[in-house]
Design an enzyme around this catalytic site. Structure first.
Site, short mmCIF file in Angstrom:
data_model
loop_
_atom_site.label_atom_id
_atom_site.label_comp_id
_atom_site.label_asym_id
_atom_site.label_seq_id
_atom_site.Cartn_x
_atom_site.Cartn_y
_atom_site.Cartn_z
N HIS A 164 93.62 5.37 49.07
CA HIS A 164 93.10 4.15 49.69
C HIS A 164 92.08 3.53 48.75
O HIS A 164 91.23 4.24 48.20
CB HIS A 164 92.41 4.45 51.03
N LEU A 165 92.16 2.22 48.62
CA LEU A 165 91.19 1.52 47.77
C LEU A 165 89.78 1.63 48.35
O LEU A 165 88.82 1.89 47.65
CB LEU A 165 91.59 0.05 47.65
N ASP A 198 106.31 11.55 59.23
CA ASP A 198 107.45 12.48 59.33
C ASP A 198 108.33 12.40 58.09
O ASP A 198 108.79 13.42 57.57
CB ASP A 198 108.30 12.16 60.57
N TYR A 208 88.28 -4.98 48.97
CA TYR A 208 89.36 -4.40 48.16
C TYR A 208 89.25 -4.71 46.67
O TYR A 208 90.09 -4.26 45.89
CB TYR A 208 90.72 -4.88 48.69
O1 CA2 Z 1 91.70 0.83 51.56
C1 CA2 Z 1 92.94 0.78 51.54
O2 CA2 Z 1 93.59 0.92 50.51
C2 CA2 Z 1 93.71 0.51 52.84
O3 CA2 Z 1 94.87 1.33 52.83
C3 CA2 Z 1 94.08 -0.94 52.82
C4 CA2 Z 1 94.77 -1.41 54.11
C5 CA2 Z 1 93.95 -1.00 55.32
O4 CA2 Z 1 94.66 -1.33 56.52
C6 CA2 Z 1 93.63 0.47 55.34
O5 CA2 Z 1 92.82 0.76 56.45
C7 CA2 Z 1 92.89 0.87 54.06
C8 CA2 Z 1 94.96 -2.91 54.18
C9 CA2 Z 1 95.45 -3.56 52.95
C10 CA2 Z 1 95.30 -5.04 53.17
O6 CA2 Z 1 95.01 -5.60 51.94
C11 CA2 Z 1 94.64 -6.89 51.91
C12 CA2 Z 1 94.09 -7.29 50.73
C13 CA2 Z 1 93.70 -8.60 50.57
C14 CA2 Z 1 93.86 -9.48 51.61
C15 CA2 Z 1 94.43 -9.07 52.80
C16 CA2 Z 1 94.82 -7.78 52.94
#
Ligand code: CA2
Length: 181
Positions: free
Chosen positions: A125-126, A112, A48
């Site tokens: 999404h990142l 919804d 991320y």
């Molecule tokens: O890529 C993305 O932006 C996501 O929406 C991020 C979600 C993930 O479940 C999606 O599949 C893709 C998760 C965000 C969790 O972020 C964290 C960052 C640092 C440490 C723990 C979690």
């Protein structure tokens, strides 16, 4: 000459004269972030990146100011709270940008709410969810979103804001043109 004059007159003020953008009402955009996104920058930087959610909110505010918009950034770890914000969104905003986090892959209820909110929805999404585990490949939110950006890190929010504002301005212009013809 006449045709060129007519075309110019059919454009909104901010398009004819970009300097006027500061004098017109900013396009209000709600930027939502779902569960765990408050942890950004603290863990899993290889997936991320190192930017925090606060950095992303600052980026959204700067981008919004540049393009004549405002960005209200919120995050919640609670599905119901996100849904309540979406249900209220049309009262104060013209578009929703959302990174639903893990709820993308599980929540029909959030889908919804977004489908019924009456505003164009832009999903961000990142990470590139299609290059990751199979359970991340399906997003319910994508099924109702106007557009989806993934895999570009925080830049995705910048692009989604630009897309939302361009989309709204284009449709405003088209409505105006249809009213005149
Ligand atoms: O890529 C993305 O932006 C996501 O929406 C991020 C979600 C993930 O479940 C999606 O599949 C893709 C998760 C965000 C969790 O972020 C964290 C960052 C640092 C440490 C723990 C979690």
């Amino acid at each position: 000459m006449r045709a060129a004059k007519k075309a110019k007159n059919s454009l909104p003020r901010a398009v004819k004269n970009p300097g006027a953008a500061s004098k017109i009402k900013p396009v209000a955009v709600l930027v939502l972030n779902g569960p765990n996104l408050n942890m950004l920058g603290q863990r899993e930087p290889e997936i991320y990146g190192r930017a925090t959610l606060e950095d992303i909110a600052d980026l959204c505010a700067a981008t919004a100011a540049e393009i004549g918009a405002s960005a209200d950034c919120r995050q919640s770890n609670h599905e119901g709270e996100l849904i309540a914000w979406v249900q209220q969104a049309a009262a104060d905003y013209e578009a929703v940008i959302i990174n639903p986090g893990g709820l993308s892959h599980t929540s029909i209820a959030l889908m919804d709410a977004l489908a019924g909110c009456g505003l164009p929805v832009f999903e961000v999404h990142l990470s590139n969810i299609h290059r990751r585990e199979a359970f991340r490949h399906n997003s319910y939110v994508s099924k109702i979103a106007q557009g989806v950006i993934c895999g570009l890190g925080p830049v995705g929010y910048n692009l989604a804001l630009r897309a939302a504002v361009a989309h709204l301005r284009l449709y405003a212009r088209m409505r105006l043109a249809n009213r005149k013809s």
